[in-house]
Design a protein around this motif. Structure first.
Motif, mmCIF file in Angstrom:
data_model
loop_
_atom_site.group_PDB
_atom_site.id
_atom_site.type_symbol
_atom_site.label_atom_id
_atom_site.label_comp_id
_atom_site.label_asym_id
_atom_site.label_seq_id
_atom_site.Cartn_x
_atom_site.Cartn_y
_atom_site.Cartn_z
ATOM 1 N N VAL A 7 -12.205 12.074 3.550
ATOM 2 C CA VAL A 7 -11.076 11.467 2.832
ATOM 3 C C VAL A 7 -11.269 9.962 2.958
ATOM 4 C CG1 VAL A 7 -8.575 11.282 2.645
ATOM 5 C CG2 VAL A 7 -9.614 13.440 3.381
ATOM 6 N N THR A 8 -11.524 9.297 1.842
ATOM 7 C CA THR A 8 -11.989 7.918 1.893
ATOM 8 C C THR A 8 -11.333 7.059 0.822
ATOM 9 O OG1 THR A 8 -14.005 6.559 1.896
ATOM 10 C CG2 THR A 8 -13.970 8.422 0.380
ATOM 11 N N SER A 9 -11.510 5.741 0.970
ATOM 12 C CA SER A 9 -11.039 4.779 -0.036
ATOM 13 C C SER A 9 -11.688 3.438 0.274
ATOM 14 C CB SER A 9 -9.517 4.624 -0.008
ATOM 15 O OG SER A 9 -9.126 3.854 1.105
ATOM 16 N N GLY A 10 -11.631 2.536 -0.682
ATOM 17 C CA GLY A 10 -12.142 1.205 -0.425
ATOM 18 C C GLY A 10 -11.109 0.315 0.226
ATOM 19 N N VAL A 14 -3.695 2.966 1.526
ATOM 20 C CA VAL A 14 -3.461 3.722 0.290
ATOM 21 C C VAL A 14 -2.980 5.145 0.555
ATOM 22 C CG1 VAL A 14 -5.155 2.374 -0.995
ATOM 23 C CG2 VAL A 14 -5.867 4.500 0.100
ATOM 24 N N GLY A 15 -3.027 5.591 1.809
ATOM 25 C CA GLY A 15 -2.550 6.940 2.132
ATOM 26 C C GLY A 15 -3.642 7.911 2.550
ATOM 27 N N LYS A 16 -4.764 7.391 3.071
ATOM 28 C CA LYS A 16 -5.853 8.271 3.492
ATOM 29 C C LYS A 16 -5.447 9.187 4.641
ATOM 30 C CE LYS A 16 -8.835 5.245 4.509
ATOM 31 N NZ LYS A 16 -7.912 4.165 4.096
ATOM 32 N N THR A 17 -4.862 8.622 5.685
ATOM 33 C CA THR A 17 -4.526 9.440 6.855
ATOM 34 C C THR A 17 -3.417 10.427 6.514
ATOM 35 O OG1 THR A 17 -5.223 7.673 8.351
ATOM 36 C CG2 THR A 17 -3.800 9.369 9.268
ATOM 37 N N THR A 18 -2.449 10.009 5.718
ATOM 38 C CA THR A 18 -1.416 10.932 5.237
ATOM 39 C C THR A 18 -2.060 12.077 4.473
ATOM 40 O OG1 THR A 18 0.268 9.206 5.097
ATOM 41 C CG2 THR A 18 0.579 11.136 3.703
ATOM 42 N N THR A 19 -3.036 11.745 3.615
ATOM 43 C CA THR A 19 -3.723 12.765 2.836
ATOM 44 C C THR A 19 -4.556 13.667 3.738
ATOM 45 O OG1 THR A 19 -3.773 11.384 0.852
ATOM 46 C CG2 THR A 19 -5.426 13.134 1.002
ATOM 47 N N SER A 20 -5.287 13.087 4.692
ATOM 48 C CA SER A 20 -6.099 13.888 5.612
ATOM 49 C C SER A 20 -5.238 14.902 6.363
ATOM 50 C CB SER A 20 -6.814 12.983 6.618
ATOM 51 O OG SER A 20 -7.721 12.123 5.980
ATOM 52 N N ALA A 21 -4.102 14.443 6.868
ATOM 53 C CA ALA A 21 -3.220 15.312 7.657
ATOM 54 C C ALA A 21 -2.665 16.451 6.806
ATOM 55 C CB ALA A 21 -2.081 14.489 8.260
ATOM 56 N N GLU A 137 -18.209 17.044 0.310
ATOM 57 C CA GLU A 137 -17.263 16.708 -0.749
ATOM 58 C C GLU A 137 -16.444 15.501 -0.292
ATOM 59 O OE1 GLU A 137 -15.200 19.801 -2.816
ATOM 60 O OE2 GLU A 137 -16.538 21.385 -2.066
ATOM 61 N N ALA A 138 -15.841 14.807 -1.248
ATOM 62 C CA ALA A 138 -15.064 13.606 -0.922
ATOM 63 C C ALA A 138 -13.763 13.592 -1.703
ATOM 64 C CB ALA A 138 -15.867 12.349 -1.241
ATOM 65 N N LEU A 139 -12.677 13.314 -1.004
ATOM 66 C CA LEU A 139 -11.390 13.011 -1.638
ATOM 67 C C LEU A 139 -11.261 11.494 -1.644
ATOM 68 C CD1 LEU A 139 -10.950 16.032 -1.139
ATOM 69 C CD2 LEU A 139 -8.635 15.505 -0.336
ATOM 70 N N VAL A 140 -11.347 10.889 -2.818
ATOM 71 C CA VAL A 140 -11.264 9.436 -2.941
ATOM 72 C C VAL A 140 -9.814 9.089 -3.266
ATOM 73 C CG1 VAL A 140 -12.124 7.402 -4.143
ATOM 74 C CG2 VAL A 140 -13.653 9.340 -3.723
ATOM 75 N N VAL A 141 -9.140 8.471 -2.296
ATOM 76 C CA VAL A 141 -7.713 8.172 -2.424
ATOM 77 C C VAL A 141 -7.549 6.751 -2.950
ATOM 78 C CG1 VAL A 141 -5.489 8.118 -1.237
ATOM 79 C CG2 VAL A 141 -7.276 9.699 -0.453
ATOM 80 N N THR A 142 -6.773 6.604 -4.003
ATOM 81 C CA THR A 142 -6.544 5.269 -4.559
ATOM 82 C C THR A 142 -5.103 5.141 -5.026
ATOM 83 O OG1 THR A 142 -7.429 3.627 -6.112
ATOM 84 C CG2 THR A 142 -7.230 5.877 -6.926
ATOM 85 N N ASN A 143 -4.602 3.924 -5.001
ATOM 86 C CA ASN A 143 -3.298 3.611 -5.600
ATOM 87 C C ASN A 143 -3.521 3.150 -7.033
ATOM 88 O OD1 ASN A 143 -1.941 2.085 -2.573
ATOM 89 N ND2 ASN A 143 -2.008 4.217 -3.183
ATOM 90 N N SER A 180 -2.388 8.252 -5.242
ATOM 91 C CA SER A 180 -1.201 8.258 -4.382
ATOM 92 C C SER A 180 -0.234 7.137 -4.759
ATOM 93 C CB SER A 180 -1.612 8.122 -2.911
ATOM 94 O OG SER A 180 -2.306 6.919 -2.695
ATOM 95 N N ARG A 181 1.014 7.304 -4.305
ATOM 96 C CA ARG A 181 2.085 6.318 -4.542
ATOM 97 C C ARG A 181 2.280 6.054 -6.037
ATOM 98 N NH1 ARG A 181 0.837 2.104 0.458
ATOM 99 N NH2 ARG A 181 1.363 3.577 2.093
ATOM 100 N N TYR A 182 2.300 7.123 -6.801
ATOM 101 C CA TYR A 182 2.420 7.019 -8.259
ATOM 102 C C TYR A 182 3.897 7.030 -8.650
ATOM 103 C CZ TYR A 182 1.022 7.731 -13.128
ATOM 104 O OH TYR A 182 0.801 7.581 -14.475
ATOM 105 N N ALA A 183 4.279 6.075 -9.486
ATOM 106 C CA ALA A 183 5.676 5.947 -9.931
ATOM 107 C C ALA A 183 5.707 5.848 -11.455
ATOM 108 C CB ALA A 183 6.329 4.720 -9.300
ATOM 109 N N PRO A 184 6.010 6.945 -12.165
ATOM 110 C CA PRO A 184 5.995 6.934 -13.631
ATOM 111 C C PRO A 184 6.878 5.850 -14.247
ATOM 112 C CG PRO A 184 6.211 9.177 -12.801
ATOM 113 C CD PRO A 184 6.347 8.266 -11.618
ATOM 114 N N GLU A 185 8.003 5.538 -13.582
ATOM 115 C CA GLU A 185 8.894 4.497 -14.108
ATOM 116 C C GLU A 185 8.175 3.153 -14.176
ATOM 117 O OE1 GLU A 185 9.437 6.275 -11.378
ATOM 118 O OE2 GLU A 185 11.166 7.589 -11.783
ATOM 119 N N ARG A 186 7.391 2.857 -13.135
ATOM 120 C CA ARG A 186 6.654 1.584 -13.103
ATOM 121 C C ARG A 186 5.496 1.596 -14.100
ATOM 122 N NH1 ARG A 186 5.153 0.229 -7.101
ATOM 123 N NH2 ARG A 186 4.459 -1.694 -8.127
ATOM 124 N N VAL A 187 4.922 2.760 -14.338
ATOM 125 C CA VAL A 187 3.872 2.870 -15.354
ATOM 126 C C VAL A 187 4.456 2.550 -16.726
ATOM 127 C CG1 VAL A 187 2.282 4.442 -16.528
ATOM 128 C CG2 VAL A 187 2.521 4.544 -14.032
#
Length: 269
Positions: A7-10, A14-21, A137-143, A180-187
């Protein structure tokens, strides 16, 4: 033989550890014997989110240095029968991780587990490179913001060229996008990139969209992975993510603004 998932990101935060857990917990809840390893030597946080910080006696570096066995260092999760945690050292240097030692520990874990989830530090320092190097395999976590997506694109380049699979000319690391941390209203207001924007830039399959939610912080503070909070939108999103990873077909939720009905508009929630 276990599958190794990083579980990685640059970018950090961004929520990697939350995602890993939550990802590791979800796999274990579905009957797969799973271990999650914290690769962030010196700055460990996984044990806090998993609620086992008081039970850490030996850590990943102790096992690498033959100061403890894997059985001594593994911590059995409180909530899930099939889940174990291998914490990082809080007092060692990043250089304590080396390919030979990490390979030996992973090879031993492969004999007993179905999945090995590697919680990578952010960026491209030594711990992150070690976590990515051995991945199947890799889970690439991004905001959904430009700097986070750009840094994730850099990580995809490293997975394609500097992993063990790349070195040995094997099948490439299978990549999955976690937004992660997706907010449709802000989009809708133009303050945040859309799912389509991110997918166009990174061009890897979308595994899950995790909505911005106060339940993530509440769960982290209480030491319980948010996937166990089934009533929360983030918990449900992580449940969907795990199901998709295991091959189930589930539609993506939380991509658009919820339209309120007449009574909700009149009386509120």
């Amino acid at each position: 033989m276990a599958k190794i998932i990083v579980v990685t990101s640059g970018k950090g935060g961004v929520g990697k550890t939350t995602t890993s857990a939550s990802f590791a917990t979800g796999l274990a809840l579905r009957g797969h014997k799973t271990v999650v390893i914290d690769f962030d030597v010196g700055l460990r946080n996984l044990d806090l989110i998993m609620g086992c910080e008081r039970r850490v006696v030996y850590d990943f570096v102790n096992v690498i240095n033959n100061e403890a066995t894997i059985n001594q260092a593994l911590i059995k999760d409180k909530h899930c029968e099939n889940l174990y945690v291998l914490p990082a050292s809080q007092t060692r240097d990043k250089d304590a991780l080396h390919k030979e030692g990490v390979a030996r520990v992973l090879d031993e874990l492969r004999q007993s587990f179905d999945f090995i989830v590697c919680d990578s530090p952010a960026g491209i320092e030594r711990g992150a490179m070690m976590a990515m190097y051995f991945a199947d395999e890799a889970l690439v976590v991004t905001n959904p913001e430009v700097s986070s997506v750009r840094d994730s694109d850099r990580i995809l380049g490293i997975l394609a060229s500097k992993s063990r699979r790349a070195e040995q000319a094997e099948e490439p690391v299978k990549e999955h996008l976690v937004l992660s941390r997706y907010a449709p209203e802000r989009v809708e207001r133009g303050d945040m990139l859309s799912v389509d924007d991110v997918m166009e830039i990174l061009a890897i399959p979308l595994l899950g969209v995790i909505p911005e939610s106060p339940s993530v912080l509440q769960s982290s503070n209480s030491g319980v992975p948010v996937i166990l909070d089934e009533a929360s939108d983030a918990g449900g999103a992580y449940g969907d993510l795990v199901a998709r990873f295991l091959g189930e077909q589930r539609p993506h939720r939380f991509l658009s603004v919820e339209k309120k009905g007449f009574f909700k508009r009149l009386f509120g929630n």
